[in-house]
Motif scaffolding. Structure first.
Motif, PDB file in Angstrom:
ATOM      1  N   LYS A  24      70.464 129.707   0.136  1.00  0.00           N
ATOM      2  CA  LYS A  24      71.052 128.450   0.591  1.00  0.00           C
ATOM      3  C   LYS A  24      72.519 128.426   0.202  1.00  0.00           C
ATOM      4  O   LYS A  24      72.906 128.932  -0.844  1.00  0.00           O
ATOM      5  CB  LYS A  24      70.367 127.260  -0.083  1.00  0.00           C
ATOM      6  CG  LYS A  24      68.970 127.005   0.364  1.00  0.00           C
ATOM      7  CD  LYS A  24      68.417 125.765  -0.325  1.00  0.00           C
ATOM      8  CE  LYS A  24      66.978 125.557   0.049  1.00  0.00           C
ATOM      9  NZ  LYS A  24      66.418 124.374  -0.623  1.00  0.00           N
ATOM     10  N   SER A  25      73.304 127.806   1.055  1.00  0.00           N
ATOM     11  CA  SER A  25      74.709 127.549   0.754  1.00  0.00           C
ATOM     12  C   SER A  25      75.061 126.198   1.354  1.00  0.00           C
ATOM     13  O   SER A  25      74.293 125.637   2.145  1.00  0.00           O
ATOM     14  CB  SER A  25      75.613 128.651   1.296  1.00  0.00           C
ATOM     15  OG  SER A  25      75.513 128.722   2.702  1.00  0.00           O
ATOM     16  N   VAL A  26      76.200 125.676   0.973  1.00  0.00           N
ATOM     17  CA  VAL A  26      76.651 124.388   1.497  1.00  0.00           C
ATOM     18  C   VAL A  26      77.985 124.602   2.189  1.00  0.00           C
ATOM     19  O   VAL A  26      78.876 125.268   1.658  1.00  0.00           O
ATOM     20  CB  VAL A  26      76.799 123.354   0.356  1.00  0.00           C
ATOM     21  CG1 VAL A  26      77.368 122.044   0.884  1.00  0.00           C
ATOM     22  CG2 VAL A  26      75.459 123.111  -0.328  1.00  0.00           C
ATOM     23  N   GLU A  83      78.867 117.325   4.179  1.00  0.00           N
ATOM     24  CA  GLU A  83      78.310 118.566   3.657  1.00  0.00           C
ATOM     25  C   GLU A  83      76.960 118.842   4.302  1.00  0.00           C
ATOM     26  O   GLU A  83      76.155 117.920   4.481  1.00  0.00           O
ATOM     27  CB  GLU A  83      78.137 118.479   2.138  1.00  0.00           C
ATOM     28  CG  GLU A  83      79.449 118.443   1.399  1.00  0.00           C
ATOM     29  CD  GLU A  83      79.265 118.489  -0.103  1.00  0.00           C
ATOM     30  OE1 GLU A  83      78.144 118.224  -0.603  1.00  0.00           O
ATOM     31  OE2 GLU A  83      80.252 118.802  -0.792  1.00  0.00           O
ATOM     32  N   VAL A 112      73.647 121.793   4.346  1.00  0.00           N
ATOM     33  CA  VAL A 112      72.998 122.946   3.740  1.00  0.00           C
ATOM     34  C   VAL A 112      72.700 123.964   4.839  1.00  0.00           C
ATOM     35  O   VAL A 112      72.191 123.610   5.905  1.00  0.00           O
ATOM     36  CB  VAL A 112      71.694 122.541   3.021  1.00  0.00           C
ATOM     37  CG1 VAL A 112      70.935 123.765   2.527  1.00  0.00           C
ATOM     38  CG2 VAL A 112      71.999 121.592   1.870  1.00  0.00           C
TER      39      VAL A 112
END
Length: 99
Positions: free
Chosen positions: A7-9, A29, A31
């Protein structure tokens, strides 16, 4: 089959669109989930991307609903590039008109 996910944002400064989906999404933002599978039969460890997903939270009457939209890495990068271009243009305009 071994599968892994990460996962990244990502942050969008402006409302944006992702190709393949008709609606505009608000700035904020988001995900991003990337799923990959282990390639079998190699003498070294290697993974192949099997999916990229953008988590989208509902809004308004549908605020209690969220979804994972399947996207391509290329579409995500294009949306982020457009957002950065808009931010750069806004920054240049702001510098042109000092207060």
């Amino acid at each position: 089959m071994t599968v892994r996910s990460s996962k990244s944002v990502v942050t969008f400064i402006h409302p944006f669109r992702i190709s393949g989906y008709p609606d505009e999404l608000p700035e904020g933002e988001y995900v991003v989930v990337v799923e990959e599978e282990l390639l079998q039969g190699l003498s070294f460890e290697a993974y192949r991307r099997t999916g990229t997903y953008l988590a989208v939270e509902g809004r308004g009457r549908r605020a209690d609903i969220s979804e994972m939209r399947q996207i391509t890495q290329k579409a995500l990068e294009a949306a982020l590039d457009r957002d950065q271009t808009l931010a750069a243009k806004a920054s240049r305009r702001a510098k042109s008109f000092p207060v």
